[in-house]
Design a protein around this motif. Structure first.
Motif, PDB file in Angstrom:
ATOM      1  N   UNK A   1      44.245  40.592  43.737  1.00 52.45           N
ATOM      2  CA  UNK A   1      43.503  40.120  42.572  1.00 52.45           C
ATOM      3  C   UNK A   1      42.804  38.798  42.863  1.00 52.45           C
ATOM      4  N   UNK A   2      43.487  37.926  43.608  1.00 56.91           N
ATOM      5  CA  UNK A   2      42.908  36.626  43.940  1.00 56.91           C
ATOM      6  C   UNK A   2      41.729  36.805  44.902  1.00 56.91           C
ATOM      7  N   UNK A   3      41.915  37.631  45.914  1.00 61.40           N
ATOM      8  CA  UNK A   3      40.830  37.893  46.856  1.00 61.40           C
ATOM      9  C   UNK A   3      39.576  38.401  46.140  1.00 61.40           C
ATOM     10  N   UNK A   4      39.759  39.310  45.203  1.00 61.58           N
ATOM     11  CA  UNK A   4      38.623  39.886  44.487  1.00 61.58           C
ATOM     12  C   UNK A   4      37.811  38.816  43.776  1.00 61.58           C
ATOM     13  N   UNK A   5      38.491  37.851  43.169  1.00 61.33           N
ATOM     14  CA  UNK A   5      37.782  36.789  42.446  1.00 61.33           C
ATOM     15  C   UNK A   5      36.967  35.923  43.388  1.00 61.33           C
ATOM     16  N   UNK A   6      37.549  35.556  44.512  1.00 58.07           N
ATOM     17  CA  UNK A   6      36.840  34.664  45.429  1.00 58.07           C
ATOM     18  C   UNK A   6      35.729  35.397  46.163  1.00 58.07           C
ATOM     19  N   UNK A   7      35.932  36.664  46.476  1.00 56.42           N
ATOM     20  CA  UNK A   7      34.865  37.428  47.093  1.00 56.42           C
ATOM     21  C   UNK A   7      33.680  37.549  46.144  1.00 56.42           C
ATOM     22  N   UNK A   8      33.967  37.794  44.880  1.00 57.40           N
ATOM     23  CA  UNK A   8      32.904  37.892  43.881  1.00 57.40           C
ATOM     24  C   UNK A   8      32.174  36.565  43.736  1.00 57.40           C
ATOM     25  N   UNK A   9      32.924  35.465  43.749  1.00 62.12           N
ATOM     26  CA  UNK A   9      32.300  34.145  43.623  1.00 62.12           C
ATOM     27  C   UNK A   9      31.271  33.918  44.728  1.00 62.12           C
ATOM     28  N   UNK A  10      31.650  34.176  45.982  1.00 63.72           N
ATOM     29  CA  UNK A  10      30.728  33.934  47.090  1.00 63.72           C
ATOM     30  C   UNK A  10      29.602  34.964  47.140  1.00 63.72           C
ATOM     31  N   UNK A  11      29.889  36.200  46.737  1.00 61.87           N
ATOM     32  CA  UNK A  11      28.852  37.233  46.753  1.00 61.87           C
ATOM     33  C   UNK A  11      27.780  36.993  45.689  1.00 61.87           C
ATOM     34  N   UNK A  12      28.195  36.452  44.545  1.00 66.70           N
ATOM     35  CA  UNK A  12      27.297  36.357  43.402  1.00 66.70           C
ATOM     36  C   UNK A  12      26.691  34.973  43.210  1.00 66.70           C
TER      37      UNK A  12
END
Length: 305
Positions: free
Chosen positions: A236-247
């Motif tokens: 769940x944590x990885x998903x948030x940070x990946x989304x932050x950098x992707x978006x």
């Protein structure tokens, strides 16, 4: 204390620390930020292996690349002990004769070279001890001898990039010497984890970020106001940070300051991004971090709104 005895004591303390390294600790971080435990030990063993031919009058060109690469093999403790013993046996006569050696920067007195070796063993011995959780106490007489020698050489070392910025504010002689060599006497593996996390965020490297997190990590984001959102578990944590950098266009995290005390840390950071008009927007914030077994277990983020 003469320099031969300084070297003997410092090198024997280093060998004892190598013998205390656990089988699962060779990849652990050290205060030398680019070196793990094995790399640090290999560096010092390399210095010991170089000592024998240099003290015998050979040059760097004579030795060539024969001492490059891994020198520890399958038994690092034995490799360190044998190399230290050989170096100790090689230095006494050249020092007493007042001989010189050929180093990378030119000709040098053998005694001065042995001071350099003794200092490296002493400081890297401390690096190794704190990295593996061993007794990091340094021999007070060796500390005193190296401190007197280093006083006139500190600026030269720092100017050449061999040591980091001085860390001040200590009354204990050992802590003061560590500070002169650019070490924080309060360093623990937790410092390495916090620094590695900041570096990974600075690169936007989510894999490297997650490598510093526990499997059951917790992250609290800064939005939505007023309490943010809570995410539990590495996925769940990885998903948030990946989304932050992707978006986020040209997302950049910069660490402004960090402080570690035991299993707690506070990190001030600046987060910036590229606006549609090409300018950069930013916010500044703070992370309150809890560590467990050298990894980040909880990261609670707060931002200036």
């Amino acid at each position: 204390m003469d320099v031969v005895e300084l070297h003997r004591r410092a090198s024997e303390d280093f060998v004892r620390n190598v013998a205390a390294v656990g089988p699962d600790q060779w990849g652990d971080p050290t205060p030398c930020t680019d070196w793990d435990v094995r790399t640090l030990v290999n560096h010092v063993v390399g210095e010991e292996r170089w000592t024998v031919p240099l003290m015998a009058g050979r040059t760097i060109e004579d030795v060539g690349d024969s001492l490059e690469g891994d020198l520890l093999g399958d038994d690092p403790a034995s490799a360190a002990a044998h190399a230290a013993r050989a170096a100790q046996n090689a230095i006494t006569e050249p020092v007493l004769r007042g001989s010189s050696v050929q180093l990378s920067y030119g000709e040098e007195q053998a005694a001065e070279y042995v001071y350099q070796l003794a200092a490296d063993h002493l400081i890297h011995g401390w690096d190794l001890a704190v990295a593996i959780g061993a007794n990091a106490r340094m021999d007070p007489e060796v500390v005193d001898g190296i401190a007197q020698w280093f006083k006139e050489r500190e600026d030269l070392y720092r100017g050449g990039g061999a040591i980091g910025d001085r860390v001040n504010g200590f009354s204990d002689p050992a802590d003061s010497l560590l500070g002169a060599f650019g070490r924080d006497p309060a360093w623990t593996p937790a410092h390495a984890a916090v620094a590695a996390l900041g570096d990974a965020f600075g690169r936007g490297d989510v894999d490297a970020i997650m490598a510093q997190m526990t499997d059951d990590c917790v992250f609290e984001s800064t939005s939505p106001a007023p309490d943010g959102a809570r995410f539990e578990g590495a996925d769940a944590v990885r998903e948030q940070w990946q989304r932050l950098f992707d978006e986020t266009p040209d997302a950049l995290f910069e660490t402004e300051e960090s402080a570690v005390l035991g299993d707690r840390a506070v990190v001030r950071w600046r987060f910036s991004w590229r606006e549609p008009d090409g300018s950069r927007g930013h916010v500044r914030g703070v992370d309150v971090i809890q560590l467990r077994d050298g990894k980040i277990a909880e990261k609670l983020s707060y931002v200036k709104g």
